[in-house]
Motif scaffolding. Structure first.
Motif, PDB file in Angstrom:
ATOM      1  N   LYS A  49       0.842  -1.171   0.095  1.00 40.76           N
ATOM      2  CA  LYS A  49       0.039   0.020   0.029  1.00 40.76           C
ATOM      3  C   LYS A  49       0.711   1.195  -0.148  1.00 40.76           C
ATOM      4  O   LYS A  49       2.004   1.188  -0.250  1.00 40.76           O
ATOM      5  N   ALA A  50       0.160   2.496   0.072  1.00 45.08           N
ATOM      6  CA  ALA A  50       1.132   3.623   0.051  1.00 45.08           C
ATOM      7  C   ALA A  50       1.713   3.971   1.264  1.00 45.08           C
ATOM      8  O   ALA A  50       2.425   4.943   1.566  1.00 45.08           O
ATOM      9  N   ARG A  51       1.375   3.258   2.526  1.00 40.10           N
ATOM     10  CA  ARG A  51       2.104   3.403   3.750  1.00 40.10           C
ATOM     11  C   ARG A  51       2.343   1.871   4.261  1.00 40.10           C
ATOM     12  O   ARG A  51       1.654   0.978   3.894  1.00 40.10           O
ATOM     13  N   MET A  52       2.892   2.194   5.493  1.00 42.79           N
ATOM     14  CA  MET A  52       3.272   0.841   6.104  1.00 42.79           C
ATOM     15  C   MET A  52       1.901   0.409   6.986  1.00 42.79           C
ATOM     16  O   MET A  52       1.145   1.286   7.281  1.00 42.79           O
ATOM     17  N   PRO A  53       1.622  -0.803   7.243  1.00 44.30           N
ATOM     18  CA  PRO A  53       0.568  -1.324   7.655  1.00 44.30           C
ATOM     19  C   PRO A  53       0.759  -1.107   9.387  1.00 44.30           C
ATOM     20  O   PRO A  53       1.815  -0.881   9.937  1.00 44.30           O
ATOM     21  N   ASP A  54      -0.273  -0.822  10.026  1.00 43.40           N
ATOM     22  CA  ASP A  54      -0.480  -0.393  11.455  1.00 43.40           C
ATOM     23  C   ASP A  54       0.299  -1.447  12.241  1.00 43.40           C
ATOM     24  O   ASP A  54       0.646  -1.351  13.359  1.00 43.40           O
ATOM     25  N   GLY A  55       0.029  -2.707  11.679  1.00 41.60           N
ATOM     26  CA  GLY A  55       0.597  -4.147  12.455  1.00 41.60           C
ATOM     27  C   GLY A  55       2.072  -4.365  12.117  1.00 41.60           C
ATOM     28  O   GLY A  55       2.667  -4.959  12.759  1.00 41.60           O
ATOM     29  N   GLY A  56       2.805  -3.326  11.258  1.00 36.18           N
ATOM     30  CA  GLY A  56       4.168  -3.477  10.951  1.00 36.18           C
ATOM     31  C   GLY A  56       4.270  -4.624  10.089  1.00 36.18           C
ATOM     32  O   GLY A  56       3.603  -5.065   9.482  1.00 36.18           O
ATOM     33  N   PRO A  57       5.729  -4.932   9.827  1.00 38.08           N
ATOM     34  CA  PRO A  57       6.877  -4.155  10.290  1.00 38.08           C
ATOM     35  C   PRO A  57       7.128  -2.901  10.004  1.00 38.08           C
ATOM     36  O   PRO A  57       6.705  -2.134   9.087  1.00 38.08           O
ATOM     37  N   PHE A  58       7.896  -2.186  10.659  1.00 35.86           N
ATOM     38  CA  PHE A  58       8.221  -0.776  10.411  1.00 35.86           C
ATOM     39  C   PHE A  58       9.869  -0.749  10.114  1.00 35.86           C
ATOM     40  O   PHE A  58      10.522  -0.188  11.026  1.00 35.86           O
ATOM     41  N   HIS A  59      10.356  -1.244   9.176  1.00 36.99           N
ATOM     42  CA  HIS A  59      11.560  -0.960   8.804  1.00 36.99           C
ATOM     43  C   HIS A  59      11.664  -0.789   7.278  1.00 36.99           C
ATOM     44  O   HIS A  59      10.902  -1.255   6.419  1.00 36.99           O
ATOM     45  N   LEU A  60      12.721  -0.235   6.864  1.00 38.90           N
ATOM     46  CA  LEU A  60      12.964   0.315   5.659  1.00 38.90           C
ATOM     47  C   LEU A  60      14.522   0.303   5.276  1.00 38.90           C
ATOM     48  O   LEU A  60      15.481   0.467   6.028  1.00 38.90           O
ATOM     49  N   LEU A  61      14.822  -0.233   4.202  1.00 35.30           N
ATOM     50  CA  LEU A  61      16.137  -0.188   3.413  1.00 35.30           C
ATOM     51  C   LEU A  61      16.199   1.262   2.789  1.00 35.30           C
ATOM     52  O   LEU A  61      15.509   1.627   1.880  1.00 35.30           O
ATOM     53  N   VAL A  62      17.188   2.039   3.285  1.00 34.52           N
ATOM     54  CA  VAL A  62      17.546   3.444   2.542  1.00 34.52           C
ATOM     55  C   VAL A  62      18.873   3.609   2.400  1.00 34.52           C
ATOM     56  O   VAL A  62      19.622   2.692   3.044  1.00 34.52           O
ATOM     57  N   PRO A  63      19.437   4.364   1.283  1.00 32.13           N
ATOM     58  CA  PRO A  63      20.880   4.725   1.127  1.00 32.13           C
ATOM     59  C   PRO A  63      21.502   4.948   2.461  1.00 32.13           C
ATOM     60  O   PRO A  63      20.929   5.916   3.333  1.00 32.13           O
ATOM     61  N   ALA A  64      22.498   4.517   3.006  1.00 27.30           N
ATOM     62  CA  ALA A  64      23.336   4.721   4.224  1.00 27.30           C
ATOM     63  C   ALA A  64      23.841   6.202   4.025  1.00 27.30           C
ATOM     64  O   ALA A  64      23.874   6.712   5.132  1.00 27.30           O
ATOM     65  N   THR A  65      23.966   6.641   2.820  1.00 29.85           N
ATOM     66  CA  THR A  65      24.667   8.093   2.749  1.00 29.85           C
ATOM     67  C   THR A  65      23.335   9.168   3.508  1.00 29.85           C
ATOM     68  O   THR A  65      23.969  10.268   3.738  1.00 29.85           O
ATOM     69  N   HIS A  66      22.120   8.768   3.298  1.00 30.84           N
ATOM     70  CA  HIS A  66      21.084   9.736   3.888  1.00 30.84           C
ATOM     71  C   HIS A  66      20.608   9.171   5.088  1.00 30.84           C
ATOM     72  O   HIS A  66      19.242   9.854   5.316  1.00 30.84           O
ATOM     73  N   ARG A  67      20.976   8.157   5.708  1.00 29.13           N
ATOM     74  CA  ARG A  67      20.401   7.666   6.997  1.00 29.13           C
ATOM     75  C   ARG A  67      20.111   8.835   8.048  1.00 29.13           C
ATOM     76  O   ARG A  67      19.308   9.083   8.652  1.00 29.13           O
ATOM     77  N   ALA A  68      21.368   9.498   8.356  1.00 30.46           N
ATOM     78  CA  ALA A  68      21.387  10.503   9.300  1.00 30.46           C
ATOM     79  C   ALA A  68      20.347  11.515   9.160  1.00 30.46           C
ATOM     80  O   ALA A  68      19.744  12.044  10.072  1.00 30.46           O
TER      81      ALA A  68
END
Length: 474
Positions: free
Chosen positions: A313-332
């Motif tokens: 869907k367009a957003r994470m489900p309320d029941g999770g999981p709540f994790h994302l893979l993102v570029p490490a350069t932009h994590r901070a």
């Protein structure tokens, strides 16, 4: 544990050009796999010592135990030598068919190199997981054999994801599959689950090659082929009563390992990861809208979805999981800006067109959000003035047609007793979660009018129980 029989290849024709590099180029060798039985008479090199890892048991997928290490600006570790150092099966020397398949796969070296580059973020995730669980390096190429590292979506009760897991197998190993989230498409979670399965097969059958065959043909298929034998020699593996597809599956795996071990032999240039190829696993305490996440990660939405296709869907489900893979350069930066937003404002954002010129400060006040966060999300200066017609990403408080704080709010669908009473008295009381924009929408007034009538500064904060005038004072 009974594991359902799997198929060697993903179903359907919706594969990209990378699959043609690996599987299509080998089609001319399909019949030649029938010669594997004849190869059993050729003395095979004894396998290198097996990797003896501690027993691996399924973990709850919703909360991975470790995250990928943040990017070190000075040096990005290459995956290739890390994988070679972990090889545990004979590759180029296994049989003549391995070299033939390797030559066919590398027939277009530039295409193969480009395909490796495109798959680099996923390959780095798998490499990290292989090292964590002390597994043979060859298994980093198993998603390539299965899907060319493509996140193939589910079709009915068929296989899905880059590991091509069956739904029953995935659920038995702890992956969640429903209408909002398919764990087989989760790069991190599915990789761990596949390694759990391979480890179980290795413990059951005693050989990594048989583990790979069971991954393709199913546990029961290998059991039936082995009969009552408790140990088996390499020559006997080539004589098992398994179909050609299963033998070809193992041959492709060893052929890819052969190419990576001797790339110069096949004139293949192995690409190195760039800064934006290195992923990090970002754990969140609450669901987030993927459009907001894409802006925070400095990715377009299509790229964020490619890295995180498990969210349907367009957003994470309320029941999770709540994790994302993102570029490490932009994590901070992602964590910094997200930390400026209250959690209730994370999960529903939409692109909105302003109907009149408005400042970022006014938008922040209208949505009761930090203007600096809104500016960072939309890539503008905190003190910028946005012209009418500008499209901005804002919380979707008023639905898809809301025009942020600068527009006339739409009238409520139906008046209720509290609205009528407040209008008659000319005031309202601030309730938990209220913002100026919400109050303006509720009572069909303008935010600018609320500010003027109540003599509120633009950076004011509402207090619970505070009374606001809803009309011009007499």
């Amino acid at each position: 544990m009974l594991i359902g029989t799997r198929t060697a290849e993903p179903r359907g024709a919706g594969r990209d050009w990378r699959l043609a590099v690996v599987a299509g180029s080998c089609s001319s060798l399909g019949c030649a796999c029938l010669l594997l039985a004849a190869c059993s008479g050729i003395p095979l090199r004894a396998p290198t010592p097996q990797v003896h890892a501690p027993a691996l048991t399924p973990e709850p997928i919703a909360t991975p135990a470790v995250s990928l290490a943040p990017l070190q600006a000075a040096r990005i570790p290459s995956p290739w030598q890390r994988l070679r150092d972990r090889y545990a099966m004979p590759g180029c020397d296994y049989s003549p068919m391995v070299s033939r398949f390797a030559a066919a796969i590398a027939a277009n070296p530039r295409d193969l190199s480009a395909a490796f580059k495109q798959a680099m973020p996923f390959l780095l995730v798998v490499t990290e997981q292989i090292e964590k669980y002390d597994m043979p390096g060859e298994f980093a190429f198993l998603p390539w054999v299965e899907s060319s590292y493509t996140m193939i979506p589910a079709r009915g009760d068929g296989v899905a994801g880059m590991w091509q897991l069956m739904p029953r197998t995935a659920r038995e190993l702890g992956l969640r599959i429903d209408a909002e989230y398919d764990g087989r498409l989760d790069v991190y979670a599915s990789s761990r689950t596949a390694l759990v399965l391979l480890k179980q097969y290795k413990e059951e059958f005693g050989d990594w090659r048989l583990a790979n065959m069971a991954f393709n043909a199913g546990e029961n298929g290998v059991k039936q082929a082995l009969g009552n034998r408790h140990s088996i020699t390499p020559v006997e593996i080539a004589r098992l009563r398994l179909n050609t597809t299963t033998y070809e599956h193992l041959t492709k795996l060893l052929a890819l390992a052969c190419i990576v071990s001797k790339p110069e032999r096949f004139q293949v240039e192995l690409p190195e990861p760039g800064a934006d190829d290195v992923p990090t696993l970002l754990e969140l305490p609450a669901p987030i809208d993927l459009r907001l996440a894409a802006q925070l990660a400095h990715m377009d939405l299509a790229q964020l979805r490619r890295w995180n296709p498990a969210y349907l869907k367009a957003r994470m489900p309320d029941g999770g999981p709540f994790h994302l893979l993102v570029p490490a350069t932009h994590r901070a930066e992602f964590e910094r800006v997200l930390g400026m937003l209250p959690q209730y404002a994370w999960r529903d954002w939409r692109e909105t067109k302003l109907q009149q010129t408005q400042s970022v400060d006014t938008l922040g006040m209208a949505y009761d959000l930090d203007a600096r966060a809104l500016a960072a999300i939309n890539g503008v200066d905190a003190g910028a003035s946005l012209a009418a017609g500008t499209r901005v990403l804002l919380p979707a408080h008023g639905g898809s047609n809301a025009v942020a704080a600068a527009a006339e709010p739409s009238a409520p669908a139906a008046a209720n007793t509290s609205i009528t009473s407040a209008t008659q008295t000319g005031t309202c009381m601030v309730r938990p979660g209220d913002t100026l924009w919400e109050i303006a929408r509720r009572y069909s007034v303008r935010v600018e009018d609320l500010l003027q009538w109540n003599r509120l500064p633009r950076n004011s904060t509402l207090r619970l129980g505070q009374r606001l005038l809803l009309s011009r004072p007499q």
